[in-house]
Scaffold this motif. Structure first.
Motif, PDB file in Angstrom:
ATOM      1  N   LEU A  62       0.715  -1.132  -0.058  1.00  0.00           N
ATOM      2  CA  LEU A  62       0.089   0.046   0.035  1.00  0.00           C
ATOM      3  C   LEU A  62       0.916   1.139  -0.009  1.00  0.00           C
ATOM      4  O   LEU A  62       0.542   2.148  -0.513  1.00  0.00           O
ATOM      5  CB  LEU A  62      -1.074  -0.046   1.389  1.00  0.00           C
ATOM      6  N   LEU A  65       2.000   2.030  -3.434  1.00  0.00           N
ATOM      7  CA  LEU A  65       0.991   2.527  -4.257  1.00  0.00           C
ATOM      8  C   LEU A  65       0.584   3.897  -4.118  1.00  0.00           C
ATOM      9  O   LEU A  65       0.430   4.569  -5.082  1.00  0.00           O
ATOM     10  CB  LEU A  65      -0.281   1.203  -4.060  1.00  0.00           C
ATOM     11  N   GLU A  66       0.663   4.039  -2.793  1.00  0.00           N
ATOM     12  CA  GLU A  66       0.391   5.535  -2.276  1.00  0.00           C
ATOM     13  C   GLU A  66       1.269   6.473  -3.032  1.00  0.00           C
ATOM     14  O   GLU A  66       1.160   7.514  -3.483  1.00  0.00           O
ATOM     15  CB  GLU A  66       0.250   5.714  -0.891  1.00  0.00           C
ATOM     16  N   LEU A 580      -4.977   4.359  -7.487  1.00  0.00           N
ATOM     17  CA  LEU A 580      -5.826   4.439  -6.240  1.00  0.00           C
ATOM     18  C   LEU A 580      -7.029   3.303  -6.411  1.00  0.00           C
ATOM     19  O   LEU A 580      -7.347   3.045  -5.338  1.00  0.00           O
ATOM     20  CB  LEU A 580      -6.363   5.753  -6.493  1.00  0.00           C
ATOM     21  N   HIS A 583      -5.474   0.395  -4.892  1.00  0.00           N
ATOM     22  CA  HIS A 583      -5.381   0.520  -3.498  1.00  0.00           C
ATOM     23  C   HIS A 583      -6.567   0.297  -2.615  1.00  0.00           C
ATOM     24  O   HIS A 583      -6.666  -0.260  -1.549  1.00  0.00           O
ATOM     25  CB  HIS A 583      -4.794   2.051  -3.239  1.00  0.00           C
ATOM     26  N   VAL A 587      -7.322  -2.340   0.208  1.00  0.00           N
ATOM     27  CA  VAL A 587      -7.856  -2.018   1.529  1.00  0.00           C
ATOM     28  C   VAL A 587      -9.043  -2.736   1.808  1.00  0.00           C
ATOM     29  O   VAL A 587      -9.319  -3.498   2.965  1.00  0.00           O
ATOM     30  CB  VAL A 587      -8.022  -0.457   1.522  1.00  0.00           C
TER      31      VAL A 587
END
Lengths: 594, 288
Positions: A62, A65-66, A580, A583, A587
């Motif tokens: 994550l 990715l962010e 996103l 992502h 999540v």
């Protein structure tokens, strides 16, 4: 490609990257927690992320990715543009449409190689717009302004390469005019440029020819010779070694042809041999083939010039009605008419009426022989309009022409031969296109009826009349030439050798029929059907020894407008959106699992 | 002993006033006391008759029966005993876990049981594990007077028992207060405690963090007893695995209790007052 940023200050937002890293570092710092016993924390099965013993900083997917999404968003915010070197100038492609472009080496013709090069150019450096010019007998634009390769490909279907020559100079002039000296010009041919030092910095000359040996029929004709047809075939050996060949002539087109002529040819390098033979005038179309003398084959690069088709020549005859009251003069005229060979045996529905008045039939021309009561003999000088069809070859040297001095020229008549101000021969055309000829002649006092000018005049008259009879004027032609059809005003249908049918609106005027492809064309006009053959005969194109390959000149990359700016912010934004989304999925999956 | 623990003892004493220890019938033995025992004794409560045998106290011959039947019968009276409660406290460090109320709850629970035992006319002894088992000083006094109650031992209950086992009274009621979080065979531990006891109750005292693993993230776990450390990235899967391990471990103790005739209950230290019903449920306490 040279990227540049519209809003470079947006790079300040890159500070968010270390901020994110700091957040993760702080978040991932191990918090100390005392537990009653570690016995419950020893697992046999570990999850993908958690549970593993770690001795280093652990950054989950994550985080990356962010980090990537942030970087992409920052780049998108800077408004990046790519400067692309292509797509700045329009392109004009001059295509050599001559027959030699069909010459094949290893099964691949120069046209195919040129086409492939053009496609490669579009693949790597596509221009914003493209115009194509075919350089055949003359230069002409084909297709509309093409923006994609598929549009260019569609226009290239007209690039057949049957023309007997390539008017590349004319094509370059045309390209310069439509390109206004701003467009890049690309010449695709098989010949080197006339001047290998190309000064034009907008011109790129690319040749795809290969010097090759070729034995070819360079000329073929079939003409009327009394009751027979006289055929002439010229064969050239465009190679550096002697060649043996067989020239076979076949008559007929549908059934198995009868072999009417077979000639063995032993040809020295660069030698041209001529074969002449006669065939009956009733013979149908002839097919002349140039074939190999041995099983080793002809081994030439261009197969298209080894075969010609010769149709029967058109025998035009004029139906003449002689209605003269003076039998001696009538006899004199008849003998002259017969000597031309253009007079038809029948006189019903005449095409030409020879009499003593201006009256004529529905479609007939009129020759009004005016015999004055008192004639004046003129020995010259005669004023002759040599541009008129009736006056071709007419000299009247030493001739005495007697005519009525009192006859003056009518306003509607155009004088062809004058003696001073006395019109001896004049012509008028009416609204229907009929010609009215006035001949001011007293045959008793004139001597030119006994000079060679006499049959010349009558031949001119009949030839002129024959040329205005409905139908084709010739039956054998070369690619690119225009076949003239004398129309009757009815619609004309032309069927091409490839099956294409063209409909032409009729007019009382000669029609020019385009014949770009070799083969037999069928022309239908009312109840009349004519055929003509087009043969690929071009000595200059059959000689492939001067073909060449290479590139001359190049498009200079000037400082102005050589790069197109292409915004790419949307691309980075789209990529960030995709990341996103991934992502979010990760999540959500983590929450569902927990 | 810190002040917080003493406060817990005081609070436990207050709580214990509401309860009395439930003495099983088999536990009605002990020193002479005020509670009826199982056997015949010298109380005033008649129990039974039996034939006179030489040596019996002539004072207990029922002369009325001799007059009617001409047979000598002895009147038997119930004995009066004082039952005993042994409170065994796990003194390991895990009972004093950082960030939890386990030590306070252990003291409070021990005090509660001690007062409840007193309410049930029982004697009591409080044993604390450490380097062997030792009685808590002044354990016969009211709980606030106890001394030496501390949870600092690095040894497990089994290890302390090996060094110096507690001198538990026979036919007494025994209550083990521990988090039970040490590796070992529960059956072996329970047999040792159950031997000679009238009843054995096991109260598993867990902190809230023991019952619910820590939050997500990277955590350095430190064993409170051994000091051993391990670093883990705790996520939902790990948490789930931990709970499964805990449930398995509790099931192992429950099975061992059933095997040894003991009764097990689990109490969350932070929710002690609401967990007292569990102690009533296993018939350890009853309202006074």
């Amino acid at each position: 490609m040279f990227p540049f940023l519209t809003y470079p200050l947006a790079l300040i937002a890159l500070a968010s990257l270390p901020a994110l890293a700091a957040i993760y570092l702080l978040r991932n710092r191990f918090r100390r927690r005392q537990v009653s016993s570690l016995m419950l924390w020893r697992f046999h099965v570990q999850s993908r992320e958690g549970g593993s013993r770690v001795n280093r900083l652990q950054l989950p997917l994550l985080f990356f990715l962010e980090l990537l999404a942030l970087a992409l968003l920052v780049i998108a915010a800077t408004g990046p543009h790519w400067k692309l070197p292509q797509a700045t100038r329009p392109l004009i492609v001059v295509l050599d449409d001559s027959l030699s472009m069909r010459a094949a080496t290893d099964g691949v013709s120069a046209r195919d190689r040129a086409r492939e090069a053009l496609q490669r150019l579009f693949r790597f450096q596509a221009p914003p717009s493209t115009r194509l010019i075919l350089a055949g007998r003359d230069a002409r634009l084909i297709g509309a302004n093409a923006r994609t390769w598929s549009e260019v490909e569609e226009a290239l279907e007209q690039w057949q390469c049957w023309a007997p020559g390539a008017a590349i100079e004319s094509a370059l002039t045309l390209a310069g005019e439509i390109g206004k000296q701003q467009a890049n010009i690309l010449v695709l041919t098989d010949q080197p440029p006339p001047d290998e030092r190309i000064a034009n910095d907008r011109l790129q000359w690319r040749a795809f020819g290969v010097p090759s040996s070729n034995v070819a029929i360079i000329n073929a004709a079939r003409s009327v010779s009394d009751d027979q047809d006289r055929c002439l075939v010229e064969i050239a050996n465009y190679s550096r070694s002697p060649r043996d060949a067989v020239l076979r002539v076949f008559a007929g087109s549908n059934a198995v042809p009868d072999r009417v002529q077979e000639t063995r040819l032993a040809m020295a390098p660069q030698e041209v041999q001529r074969v002449v033979f006669n065939i009956p005038g009733t013979a149908p179309s002839l097919e002349v083939r140039l074939e190999a003398a041995s099983e080793s084959g002809l081994a030439d690069a261009l197969a298209e010039d080894n075969r010609v088709q010769l149709l029967s020549p058109i025998r035009r005859r004029v139906r003449v009605q002689v209605a003269l009251t003076n039998p001696d003069f009538a006899d004199l005229v008849n003998r002259a008419l017969d000597a031309t060979g253009l007079r038809a045996a029948l006189s019903a529905n005449p095409d030409l009426v020879i009499h003593h008045s201006d009256f004529a039939g529905s479609n007939a021309w009129s020759l009004n022989v005016q015999s004055p009561a008192e004639a004046t003999a003129y020995v010259g000088p005669f004023v002759i309009d040599t541009s008129h069809p009736l006056a071709q070859g007419l000299a009247l040297n030493g001739a005495v022409w007697a005519g009525g001095a009192s006859l003056t020229n009518d306003a509607e008549f155009m004088p062809v031969v004058l003696a001073g101000n006395v019109p001896l021969l004049s012509v008028r055309e009416d609204m229907l296109g009929r010609q009215f000829v006035r001949l001011n002649l007293d045959p008793q006092l004139s001597t030119w009826t006994r000079t060679p000018d006499w049959p010349v005049f009558w031949y001119n008259l009949l030839d002129w009349r024959a040329s205005q009879l409905p139908g084709l004027r010739e039956s054998n032609a070369r690619p690119g030439s225009e076949i003239v059809l004398q129309s009757t005003g009815e619609p004309v249908t032309v069927r091409w050798p490839d099956g294409t049918v063209k409909l032409l609106q009729g007019a009382n005027a000669p029609l020019a029929i385009e014949a770009p492809l070799p083969g037999v064309y069928t022309v239908t006009m009312g109840s009349m059907t004519n055929r003509f053959a087009v043969n690929a005969l071009a000595p200059g194109e059959s000689n492939l020894q001067h073909a060449s390959g290479g590139q001359w000149g190049d498009w200079k990359a000037g400082a102005e407008g050589q790069y197109e700016q292409s915004p790419l912010a949307w691309l980075f934004g789209l990529a960030a959106l995709g990341i996103l989304t991934a992502h979010l999925c990760l999540v959500a999956r983590g929450r569902a699992g927990g | 002993m810190n002040e917080e623990l003493r406060q817990a003892l005081h609070q436990g004493e207050q709580l214990g006033l509401r309860y009395a220890l439930q003495i099983p019938q088999v536990a009605a033995s002990g020193l002479v006391g005020s509670r009826l025992g199982r056997r015949a004794g010298s109380s005033i409560d008649f129990q039974d008759y039996r034939e006179y045998q030489p040596g019996d106290d002539l004072r207990f011959i029922d002369w009325g029966i001799y007059a009617r039947t001409d047979r000598l019968s002895i009147k038997l009276f119930r004995e009066e005993v004082t039952p005993h409660l042994d409170i065994v406290l796990d003194g390991s460090r895990s009972m004093n876990l950082e960030g939890s109320s386990k030590a306070r709850a252990a003291g409070e629970l021990a005090a509660l049981l001690a007062v409840a035992a007193a309410n049930a006319q029982c004697s009591r002894a409080v044993w604390l594990s450490g380097e062997g088992f030792n009685r808590v000083a002044n354990d016969t006094h009211p709980p606030p007077s106890w001394n030496g109650l501390q949870f600092e031992s690095a040894r497990t209950l089994d290890q302390s028992c090996e060094i110096l086992p507690p001198k538990l009274r026979r036919l007494g009621v025994r209550v083990l207060i521990s988090d039970l979080l040490w590796p070992g065979n529960p059956v072996q531990t329970l047999r040792r405690l159950r031997e000679g006891a009238a009843a054995l109750f096991v109260v598993q005292l867990l902190g809230r963090d023991d019952a619910n693993p820590p939050d997500h993230g990277s955590i350095r776990l430190v064993d409170s007893e051994t000091g051993e450390q391990t670093e883990l990235f705790v996520d939902s899967t790990v948490k789930k695995q931990y709970l499964e391990n805990l449930a398995q471990w509790q099931q192992a103790w429950d099975d061992a209790c059933r095997q040894c005739g003991a009764r097990l209950t689990t109490v969350i230290a932070e929710d002690l007052e609401s967990s007292l019903r569990e102690l009533e449920a296993i018939e350890l306490l009853s309202p006074a």
